[in-house]
Motif scaffolding. Structure first.
Motif, PDB file in Angstrom:
ATOM      1  N   SER A 256       0.995  -1.130  -0.038  1.00 26.70           N
ATOM      2  CA  SER A 256       0.085   0.018   0.191  1.00 26.70           C
ATOM      3  C   SER A 256       0.889   0.948  -0.292  1.00 26.70           C
ATOM      4  O   SER A 256       1.727   1.901   0.768  1.00 26.70           O
ATOM      5  CB  SER A 256      -0.926  -0.139   1.139  1.00 26.70           C
ATOM      6  OG  SER A 256      -1.807  -1.055   1.217  1.00 26.70           O
ATOM      7  N   ARG A 372      -6.970  -3.110   3.768  1.00 29.97           N
ATOM      8  CA  ARG A 372      -7.064  -1.659   4.134  1.00 29.97           C
ATOM      9  C   ARG A 372      -6.624  -1.175   5.255  1.00 29.97           C
ATOM     10  O   ARG A 372      -6.582   0.623   5.624  1.00 29.97           O
ATOM     11  CB  ARG A 372      -8.730  -1.727   4.578  1.00 29.97           C
ATOM     12  CG  ARG A 372      -9.716  -0.856   5.268  1.00 29.97           C
ATOM     13  CD  ARG A 372     -10.999  -1.001   5.401  1.00 29.97           C
ATOM     14  NE  ARG A 372     -12.070  -0.090   6.184  1.00 29.97           N
ATOM     15  CZ  ARG A 372     -13.640   0.051   6.215  1.00 29.97           C
ATOM     16  NH1 ARG A 372     -14.159  -0.824   5.247  1.00 29.97           N
ATOM     17  NH2 ARG A 372     -13.987   1.509   6.898  1.00 29.97           N
ATOM     18  N   HIS A 373      -6.041  -1.654   6.669  1.00 39.34           N
ATOM     19  CA  HIS A 373      -5.411  -1.584   7.662  1.00 39.34           C
ATOM     20  C   HIS A 373      -3.887  -0.519   7.628  1.00 39.34           C
ATOM     21  O   HIS A 373      -3.577   0.288   7.786  1.00 39.34           O
ATOM     22  CB  HIS A 373      -4.851  -2.643   8.420  1.00 39.34           C
ATOM     23  CG  HIS A 373      -4.384  -2.144   9.852  1.00 39.34           C
ATOM     24  ND1 HIS A 373      -3.747  -2.681  10.412  1.00 39.34           N
ATOM     25  CD2 HIS A 373      -4.375  -1.931  10.378  1.00 39.34           C
ATOM     26  CE1 HIS A 373      -3.803  -3.012  11.671  1.00 39.34           C
ATOM     27  NE2 HIS A 373      -4.081  -1.802  11.645  1.00 39.34           N
ATOM     28  N   LEU A 375      -3.201   0.791   4.189  1.00 37.92           N
ATOM     29  CA  LEU A 375      -4.376   2.244   3.749  1.00 37.92           C
ATOM     30  C   LEU A 375      -4.330   3.448   4.335  1.00 37.92           C
ATOM     31  O   LEU A 375      -3.796   4.311   4.500  1.00 37.92           O
ATOM     32  CB  LEU A 375      -4.757   2.091   2.529  1.00 37.92           C
ATOM     33  CG  LEU A 375      -4.834   1.372   1.325  1.00 37.92           C
ATOM     34  CD1 LEU A 375      -6.128   1.035   0.146  1.00 37.92           C
ATOM     35  CD2 LEU A 375      -4.139   2.177   0.241  1.00 37.92           C
ATOM     36  N   GLU A 376      -5.426   2.843   5.607  1.00 40.30           N
ATOM     37  CA  GLU A 376      -5.702   4.222   6.450  1.00 40.30           C
ATOM     38  C   GLU A 376      -3.952   4.625   7.345  1.00 40.30           C
ATOM     39  O   GLU A 376      -4.241   5.229   6.870  1.00 40.30           O
ATOM     40  CB  GLU A 376      -6.191   3.292   7.695  1.00 40.30           C
ATOM     41  CG  GLU A 376      -7.907   2.747   7.127  1.00 40.30           C
ATOM     42  CD  GLU A 376      -8.451   2.403   7.965  1.00 40.30           C
ATOM     43  OE1 GLU A 376      -8.536   2.678   9.056  1.00 40.30           O
ATOM     44  OE2 GLU A 376     -10.025   1.963   7.365  1.00 40.30           O
ATOM     45  N   ALA A 377      -3.284   3.887   7.347  1.00 35.71           N
ATOM     46  CA  ALA A 377      -2.377   4.102   8.060  1.00 35.71           C
ATOM     47  C   ALA A 377      -1.481   4.732   7.534  1.00 35.71           C
ATOM     48  O   ALA A 377      -0.805   5.307   8.215  1.00 35.71           O
ATOM     49  CB  ALA A 377      -1.652   2.757   8.825  1.00 35.71           C
ATOM     50  N   GLY A 379      -2.532   7.143   5.543  1.00 31.62           N
ATOM     51  CA  GLY A 379      -2.363   8.418   5.227  1.00 31.62           C
ATOM     52  C   GLY A 379      -3.563   8.263   4.221  1.00 31.62           C
ATOM     53  O   GLY A 379      -3.833   9.746   3.420  1.00 31.62           O
ATOM     54  N   THR A 381      -6.511  10.018   1.210  1.00 31.03           N
ATOM     55  CA  THR A 381      -7.371  10.343   1.024  1.00 31.03           C
ATOM     56  C   THR A 381      -7.688  10.811   0.182  1.00 31.03           C
ATOM     57  O   THR A 381      -9.041  10.928  -0.513  1.00 31.03           O
ATOM     58  CB  THR A 381      -7.065  11.970   1.611  1.00 31.03           C
ATOM     59  OG1 THR A 381      -5.909  12.180   1.184  1.00 31.03           O
ATOM     60  CG2 THR A 381      -6.304  11.741   3.076  1.00 31.03           C
ATOM     61  N   LEU A 404     -12.649  -2.583   0.905  1.00 26.88           N
ATOM     62  CA  LEU A 404     -11.866  -1.388   0.915  1.00 26.88           C
ATOM     63  C   LEU A 404     -12.836   0.125   1.406  1.00 26.88           C
ATOM     64  O   LEU A 404     -12.966   1.157   1.566  1.00 26.88           O
ATOM     65  CB  LEU A 404     -10.562  -0.183  -0.245  1.00 26.88           C
ATOM     66  CG  LEU A 404      -9.752  -1.845  -0.326  1.00 26.88           C
ATOM     67  CD1 LEU A 404      -8.743  -1.506  -1.378  1.00 26.88           C
ATOM     68  CD2 LEU A 404      -8.982  -1.823   1.235  1.00 26.88           C
ATOM     69  N   ARG A 406     -14.207   1.708  -1.600  1.00 24.37           N
ATOM     70  CA  ARG A 406     -14.188   2.975  -2.242  1.00 24.37           C
ATOM     71  C   ARG A 406     -14.016   2.496  -3.459  1.00 24.37           C
ATOM     72  O   ARG A 406     -13.388   0.744  -3.880  1.00 24.37           O
ATOM     73  CB  ARG A 406     -13.057   3.797  -1.329  1.00 24.37           C
ATOM     74  CG  ARG A 406     -11.739   3.106  -1.926  1.00 24.37           C
ATOM     75  CD  ARG A 406     -10.289   3.828  -1.095  1.00 24.37           C
ATOM     76  NE  ARG A 406     -10.483   4.256  -0.199  1.00 24.37           N
ATOM     77  CZ  ARG A 406     -10.897   6.131  -0.142  1.00 24.37           C
ATOM     78  NH1 ARG A 406     -10.403   6.685  -1.312  1.00 24.37           N
ATOM     79  NH2 ARG A 406     -10.690   5.949   1.044  1.00 24.37           N
ATOM     80  N   TYR A 458     -13.753  -6.270   9.326  1.00 27.15           N
ATOM     81  CA  TYR A 458     -13.667  -5.433   9.546  1.00 27.15           C
ATOM     82  C   TYR A 458     -12.616  -4.851  10.731  1.00 27.15           C
ATOM     83  O   TYR A 458     -11.587  -4.803  11.544  1.00 27.15           O
ATOM     84  CB  TYR A 458     -12.620  -3.604   8.243  1.00 27.15           C
ATOM     85  CG  TYR A 458     -11.587  -2.844   8.518  1.00 27.15           C
ATOM     86  CD1 TYR A 458     -10.117  -3.756   8.122  1.00 27.15           C
ATOM     87  CD2 TYR A 458     -11.498  -1.641   9.044  1.00 27.15           C
ATOM     88  CE1 TYR A 458      -8.812  -3.033   8.716  1.00 27.15           C
ATOM     89  CE2 TYR A 458     -10.097  -1.101   8.714  1.00 27.15           C
ATOM     90  CZ  TYR A 458      -9.736  -1.367   8.989  1.00 27.15           C
ATOM     91  OH  TYR A 458      -8.037  -0.916   9.334  1.00 27.15           O
ATOM     92  N   SER A 479      -1.491   2.214  15.579  1.00 27.85           N
ATOM     93  CA  SER A 479      -2.387   2.344  14.187  1.00 27.85           C
ATOM     94  C   SER A 479      -3.815   2.012  14.050  1.00 27.85           C
ATOM     95  O   SER A 479      -4.064   0.988  14.963  1.00 27.85           O
ATOM     96  CB  SER A 479      -0.908   1.832  12.550  1.00 27.85           C
ATOM     97  OG  SER A 479      -1.344   0.276  13.542  1.00 27.85           O
TER      98      SER A 479
END
Length: 479
Positions: A256, A372-373, A375-377, A379, A381, A404, A406, A458, A479
């Motif tokens: 990611s 997903r974990h 990509l969130e960590a 950042g 947007t 995800l 999205r 999730y 995280s």
């Protein structure tokens, strides 16, 4: 023609493109990984031979001169060569787990965090720092005989061109590069106990590392650029350059990446900050250790062929009848978005009523949750592009969009090779229409009802992960 060379972990590919970015042809060769007792190695001569073979086959069947070529390949690991550029021993892969104990020690004594706060790179067993430290303790003669500790593509570049040892800023980002100065941080070398081996680190080109081919594989005199390595090359090939935009690579490694101009070294030490050819621009990377390799293991173990995956996913509902998979199958544990060398995969909720489809779907869902974990960590947007072998499954790609929550910009073809060409064109001053070269082939939208279901899944995944990390002695982070 423009040729991109991608020296992957299990496959070497060469792809040819015309000036518009259309793919003219691809050649590929499989290369072996030797695994035993946590050790994962590759034969450098076999890898280089595969590079020459795919280039010979590609250039023989396509008309026209080669205007320029770009090279990319797997990152991390240690590829020791002597003064003539020949192997000192087998290459140690980024998947190697022998330095597990060292990383555990550095996690406990603060070395791990000290390195991250200086470089933005979280060392893991298969990264060059721990591997060099392990070799220094267990195989010092190999380091004594070496003149350089290279990365994969650097070894190939040297043999194709005869150029002296060198690397680019992307590969050098892990684990010794100071992201502010774009030069090696000797303090980090000292922290890892490698000051007496400092001379093995290849000089960093910032960003120009180019030479002419010697005539092996590529026509003599062909302009060839070295780097960036495969993760940033894929980002270029997918058009992920604007801050906030991201890329998910569903390959052997589940990577990611999010483009950024920020440098925030706070928070839980994990992943890395990859320098790019543009100073001040970098990729916040969370490359989880296992992506398609986890599914490959499940398919092999259950006797399912790759061609059956889509049908099995269609036959099993979201949630896989309660079967759950934590997809941490790598012998060296996990490195993103946290570092846990002792973490291992878990399959739960299995009963005599569970089907092969349940196991396959649960694995695909688990990999999606891990993505997903990450990509969130990292950042994310903005928009999200996706590429890699896993996207050849339409059903899995739709599942990923749902997990995800999205839209996914699907970029097909040899994305790493495409990025290698775009990087080479930039370095040689050859104008190409990058928007045309990186246009997505499809956009996959999530299904709202399934996305809501997977949002609950999730949250449950994160809870199971916290418990699994606690059992292995790795402190769950922030995280």
């Amino acid at each position: 023609m423009f040729i991109g060379i991608d020296v992957g972990t299990s496959t070497v590919k060469a792809a040819a493109f015309d000036r518009s970015g259309a793919e003219l042809g691809v050649e590929a060769r499989q290369i072996a990984l030797t695994m035993r007792g946590g050790a994962v190695e590759q034969d450098m001569d076999e890898v280089y031979g595969a590079v020459v073979a795919v280039l010979d086959a590609l250039t023989d069947r396509l008309p026209g001169p080669v205007e320029l070529a770009g090279l990319t390949g797997q990152g991390d690991g240690v590829w020791l060569v002597d003064g003539a550029g020949r192997p000192v021993r087998a290459a140690v892969s980024w998947m190697d787990g022998r330095a597990h104990g060292l990383v555990d020690q550095w996690l406990a004594d603060g070395t791990f965090e000290a390195v991250y706060r200086r470089t933005g790179g979280a060392v893991f067993p298969g990264s060059p720092g721990p591997l060099l430290a392990w070799l220094d303790r267990h195989e010092p003669a190999a380091l004594d005989a070496a003149s350089a500790a290279l990365y994969c593509k650097d070894m190939v570049f040297g043999r194709l061109t005869g150029a002296p040892p060198g690397t680019d800023v992307s590969d050098a980002s892990m684990p010794f590069l100071d992201p502010r100065t774009r030069a090696y941080d000797n303090g980090v070398v000292e922290l890892l106990g490698l000051t007496h081996r400092r001379g093995l680190l290849a000089p960093v080109g910032d960003p120009i590392t180019t030479a002419a081919a010697r005539g092996e594989g590529l026509p003599a005199g062909t302009r060839l650029a070295n780097g960036p390595y495969d993760l940033p090359a894929c980002a270029l090939g997918a058009g992920v350059t604007e801050p906030g935009d991201g890329l998910l690579i569903v390959g052997t490694c589940l990577a990611s990446l999010v483009a950024t101009t920020d440098l925030d070294l706070s928070g839980e030490p994990a992943g890395l900050h990859i320098a790019t050819d543009r100073p001040g621009h970098r990729l916040r990377a969370m490359p989880a250790m296992v992506g398609t390799a986890a599914l490959d293991w499940v398919l092999s173990t259950t006797g399912v062929a790759h061609g059956e995956v889509d049908a099995l996913l269609a036959a099993t509902p979201p949630g896989a009848h309660g079967v759950r998979v934590l997809p941490y199958f790598a012998p060296s544990g996990e490195r993103a978005p946290f570092v846990a060398p002792g973490l291992r995969a878990e399959l739960t909720g299995v009963s005599l009523e569970s089907t092969r489809g349940d196991l396959v779907r649960a694995t695909c869902e688990g990999i999606g949750y891990a993505a997903r974990h990450c990509l969130e960590a990292a950042g994310l947007t903005g928009t999200l592009a996706v590429c890699g072998g896993g996207t050849r499954s339409p059903a899995w790609t739709r599942l990923l969009a749902d997990v995800l929550g999205r839209p996914l910009r699907v970029v097909e073809g040899e994305v790493g090779a495409r990025g290698a060409v775009l990087a080479a064109a930039e370095r040689f001053g050859v104008p190409l229409d990058t928007a045309r070269w990186t246009r997505p082939t499809a956009v996959v939208e999530p299904d709202p009802a399934r996305a809501d279901l997977y949002a609950e899944g999730y949250a449950a995944h994160l809870s199971r992960l916290v418990r699994a990390r606690a059992r292995t002695g790795n402190r769950p982070g922030r995280s």
